[in-house]
Design a protein around this motif. Structure first.
Motif, PDB file in Angstrom:
ATOM      1  N   HIS A   7       0.821  -1.214   0.000  1.00  0.00           N
ATOM      2  CA  HIS A   7       0.000   0.000   0.000  1.00  0.00           C
ATOM      3  C   HIS A   7       0.857   1.266   0.000  1.00  0.00           C
ATOM      4  O   HIS A   7       0.438   2.294   0.533  1.00  0.00           O
ATOM      5  CB  HIS A   7      -0.932   0.006   1.206  1.00  0.00           C
ATOM      6  N   ARG A  10      -0.802   4.370  -1.153  1.00  0.00           N
ATOM      7  CA  ARG A  10      -1.716   5.028  -0.210  1.00  0.00           C
ATOM      8  C   ARG A  10      -0.972   6.031   0.660  1.00  0.00           C
ATOM      9  O   ARG A  10      -1.510   7.083   0.994  1.00  0.00           O
ATOM     10  CB  ARG A  10      -2.414   3.990   0.661  1.00  0.00           C
ATOM     11  N   TYR A  11       0.264   5.696   1.031  1.00  0.00           N
ATOM     12  CA  TYR A  11       1.044   6.641   1.826  1.00  0.00           C
ATOM     13  C   TYR A  11       1.351   7.883   1.004  1.00  0.00           C
ATOM     14  O   TYR A  11       1.319   9.007   1.514  1.00  0.00           O
ATOM     15  CB  TYR A  11       2.342   5.986   2.307  1.00  0.00           C
ATOM     16  N   LEU A  13      -0.513   9.020  -1.475  1.00  0.00           N
ATOM     17  CA  LEU A  13      -1.775   9.741  -1.615  1.00  0.00           C
ATOM     18  C   LEU A  13      -2.110  10.502  -0.335  1.00  0.00           C
ATOM     19  O   LEU A  13      -2.612  11.630  -0.386  1.00  0.00           O
ATOM     20  CB  LEU A  13      -2.897   8.751  -1.951  1.00  0.00           C
ATOM     21  N   ALA A  14      -1.818   9.891   0.815  1.00  0.00           N
ATOM     22  CA  ALA A  14      -2.042  10.582   2.090  1.00  0.00           C
ATOM     23  C   ALA A  14      -1.176  11.835   2.175  1.00  0.00           C
ATOM     24  O   ALA A  14      -1.628  12.881   2.661  1.00  0.00           O
ATOM     25  CB  ALA A  14      -1.731   9.640   3.255  1.00  0.00           C
ATOM     26  N   SER A  56       7.757   3.871   4.168  1.00  0.00           N
ATOM     27  CA  SER A  56       6.403   4.426   4.072  1.00  0.00           C
ATOM     28  C   SER A  56       6.377   5.882   4.525  1.00  0.00           C
ATOM     29  O   SER A  56       5.732   6.730   3.892  1.00  0.00           O
ATOM     30  CB  SER A  56       5.443   3.590   4.914  1.00  0.00           C
TER      31      SER A  56
END
Length: 286
Positions: A7, A10-11, A13-14, A56
């Motif tokens: 993922h 996702r990091y 995108l965050a 991450s």
């Protein structure tokens, strides 16, 4: 439980969304400091995945920097300052906030009751005693807005005014600054007024009795939001709307308390009717 590297997007995108949040309100530039809680906790919790934790965190930070850096570079060129907003905005915010440091210790103690959504403080202390803690003409907020802001900006540049406020109202009275910041944090966490009255004790119950695995996941959401609420209490007057991010962990804590109460009732009063219907349609409460 182990972390996995599936993922990483996702990091990133965050980090992008965190950067966009800063574009809306520059105070959120401190959010990555609060979010450090997550990789630090994960670093010690998932010892077998420490390299992945660092990777991450780096992805998040890189995405965040890529979003905010163009505006910061633009401000260096146009305004001559490596920041996201004009320093005068910070000076005004500090003037409004640091005026509250003028309150007496008696007013500070009264404030813990007065800032509860349903407190009865007017009955206990009288209206006159509460005026300085409110928003009206005799309040510390109004003094900061009308008087202190004008005084510190008189004959000073914005950076000089900022440094004066910090030296006179923070470093010169550190105990008072911390105490008043805690009081304003107390005022600011009652988001939703009456809902906050339910949410705050729900959070306390959740932290005391929830299982560790669920508590850890919830803390990853709650602690950064609490950090930003603390920043708002230290640098501004801590309006409820500044702390809307804390609603999500509040809802989770209240839902947990609700299910815990329902479980108790199902175990205590196992008979036909509403509770039997709850047992049928909410199998998780069995």
């Amino acid at each position: 439980m182990r972390m996995n590297g599936r993922h990483n997007g996702r990091y990133g995108l965050a980090g992008v969304f965190a950067g966009l949040l800063v574009m809306v309100k520059p105070a959120w530039l401190l959010l990555p400091v609060g979010l450090l809680i997550i990789p630090v906790a994960a670093f010690f919790r998932y010892r077998e995945s420490r390299l992945l934790v660092l990777k991450s965190a780096a992805i998040f930070l890189l995405a965040f920097i890529l979003v905010v850096s163009p505006m910061m570079v633009r401000n260096v060129i146009e305004l001559g300052t490596f920041s996201l907003s004009d320093t005068s905005y910070l000076v005004s915010s500090l003037s409004h906030r640091l005026a509250f440091n003028r309150m007496s210790w008696q007013e500070w103690f009264i404030g813990w009751i007065y800032y509860l959504p349903l407190s009865g403080a007017r009955v206990l202390f009288g209206t006159e005693a509460l005026l300085p803690l409110g928003w009206g003409e005799q309040s510390y907020y109004q003094y900061g807005h009308d008087t202190l802001d004008a005084l510190v900006n008189n004959g000073r540049t914005a950076p000089e005014a900022r440094d004066y406020l910090i030296s006179q109202y923070v470093f010169a009275m550190p105990v008072k600054f911390i105490a008043v910041s805690l009081l304003l944090l107390w005022r600011g966490i009652f988001v939703g007024h009456l809902v906050g009255m339910v949410a705050v004790p729900s959070v306390a119950a959740f932290m005391l009795f929830a299982r560790n695995a669920f508590l850890w996941r919830w803390a990853y959401i709650f602690l950064p939001a609490l950090f930003m609420a603390s920043v708002n209490a230290a640098l501004s007057v801590s309006f409820y709307r500044y702390n809307l991010a804390i609603i999500i962990p509040y809802c989770l804590a209240m839902a947990w308390v609700g299910f815990a109460v329902l479980n108790f009732l199902l175990a205590k009063f196992d008979h036909p009717g509403f509770l039997a219907m709850a047992r049928r349609f909410l199998p998780a409460t069995r």
